[in-house]
Design a protein around this motif. Structure first.
Motif, mmCIF file in Angstrom:
data_model
loop_
_atom_site.group_PDB
_atom_site.id
_atom_site.type_symbol
_atom_site.label_atom_id
_atom_site.label_comp_id
_atom_site.label_asym_id
_atom_site.label_seq_id
_atom_site.Cartn_x
_atom_site.Cartn_y
_atom_site.Cartn_z
ATOM 1 N N ILE A 51 -26.635 -6.351 54.248
ATOM 2 C CA ILE A 51 -27.576 -7.105 55.067
ATOM 3 C C ILE A 51 -28.565 -7.838 54.170
ATOM 4 O O ILE A 51 -29.301 -7.209 53.392
ATOM 5 C CB ILE A 51 -28.336 -6.181 56.047
ATOM 6 C CG1 ILE A 51 -27.345 -5.568 57.028
ATOM 7 C CG2 ILE A 51 -29.388 -6.957 56.824
ATOM 8 C CD1 ILE A 51 -27.173 -4.128 56.911
ATOM 9 N N ALA A 52 -28.560 -9.168 54.274
ATOM 10 C CA ALA A 52 -29.471 -9.991 53.471
ATOM 11 C C ALA A 52 -30.910 -9.712 53.881
ATOM 12 O O ALA A 52 -31.244 -9.751 55.061
ATOM 13 C CB ALA A 52 -29.149 -11.468 53.639
ATOM 14 N N GLN A 53 -31.740 -9.433 52.905
ATOM 15 C CA GLN A 53 -33.175 -9.264 53.134
ATOM 16 C C GLN A 53 -33.933 -10.526 52.739
ATOM 17 O O GLN A 53 -34.907 -10.894 53.392
ATOM 18 C CB GLN A 53 -33.700 -8.062 52.337
ATOM 19 C CG GLN A 53 -33.035 -6.760 52.709
ATOM 20 C CD GLN A 53 -33.237 -6.391 54.161
ATOM 21 O OE1 GLN A 53 -34.345 -6.492 54.690
ATOM 22 N NE2 GLN A 53 -32.174 -5.978 54.821
ATOM 23 N N ASP A 54 -33.491 -11.158 51.665
ATOM 24 C CA ASP A 54 -34.110 -12.396 51.184
ATOM 25 C C ASP A 54 -33.015 -13.366 50.770
ATOM 26 O O ASP A 54 -32.056 -12.965 50.102
ATOM 27 C CB ASP A 54 -34.997 -12.144 49.949
ATOM 28 C CG ASP A 54 -36.151 -11.220 50.246
ATOM 29 O OD1 ASP A 54 -36.968 -11.559 51.117
ATOM 30 O OD2 ASP A 54 -36.230 -10.150 49.607
ATOM 31 N N ILE A 55 -33.172 -14.615 51.176
ATOM 32 C CA ILE A 55 -32.289 -15.691 50.720
ATOM 33 C C ILE A 55 -33.196 -16.816 50.271
ATOM 34 O O ILE A 55 -33.904 -17.414 51.094
ATOM 35 C CB ILE A 55 -31.345 -16.179 51.836
ATOM 36 C CG1 ILE A 55 -30.519 -15.028 52.400
ATOM 37 C CG2 ILE A 55 -30.452 -17.305 51.312
ATOM 38 C CD1 ILE A 55 -29.713 -15.393 53.649
ATOM 39 N N VAL A 56 -33.206 -17.075 48.975
ATOM 40 C CA VAL A 56 -34.054 -18.120 48.414
ATOM 41 C C VAL A 56 -33.143 -19.234 47.911
ATOM 42 O O VAL A 56 -32.245 -18.983 47.098
ATOM 43 C CB VAL A 56 -34.927 -17.567 47.264
ATOM 44 C CG1 VAL A 56 -35.790 -18.666 46.664
ATOM 45 C CG2 VAL A 56 -35.786 -16.411 47.760
ATOM 46 N N VAL A 57 -33.374 -20.443 48.408
ATOM 47 C CA VAL A 57 -32.521 -21.576 48.068
ATOM 48 C C VAL A 57 -33.310 -22.564 47.227
ATOM 49 O O VAL A 57 -34.438 -22.930 47.567
ATOM 50 C CB VAL A 57 -31.999 -22.271 49.347
ATOM 51 C CG1 VAL A 57 -31.087 -23.434 48.997
ATOM 52 C CG2 VAL A 57 -31.281 -21.272 50.245
#
Length: 127
Positions: free
Chosen positions: A64-70
């Motif tokens: 489960i993604a907690q943080d996605i920084v693009v």
């Protein structure tokens, strides 16, 4: 052009493919020349094999993604890993991955893990 929201959705689709065991559908999310630095392989076939190995060892595993920084054509993802037994009071294992995106698909991946029980990290399971 791939937007930040597109990249976040791509990461979530990949994790949903893993969590629902639809590994073949995940292949469509990767470029034909996708390169996995942890596996040292080109293409997603070995990625599917790695996913199968993890699921065989941990049938209840979920990511489960907690943080996605693009940033531009890169995405950094911090995810919790559920379904792997940890001692009471211990934090859930984590995955840290960086992806390079090309035309809306995963083109390259780097990764590391933390907090897995001994001999249960993805690196240990896959070797």
């Amino acid at each position: 052009m791939t937007t930040r929201d597109d990249v976040r959705a791509l990461v979530r689709r990949m994790q949903e493919c893993f969590n629902s065991r639809r590994f073949d559908q995940a292949a469509d999310l990767h470029t034909p020349g996708f390169f996995s630095h942890p596996l040292g392989t080109t293409g997603f076939e070995e990625g599917k094999n790695a996913w199968r190995a993890l699921v065989a060892r941990f049938p209840d595993i979920r990511v489960i993604a907690q943080d996605i920084v693009v940033d531009d054509d890169r995405a950094a993802v911090r995810s919790t890993v559920e379904g792997i037994g940890v001692a009471d009071g211990e934090a859930q294992p984590m995955l840290f991955e960086i992806f390079r995106i090309d035309d809306g698909r995963f083109a390259e991946m780097w990764g590391a893990s933390a907090g897995f029980p001994p001999a249960a990290s993805p690196e240990d399971v896959l070797t």
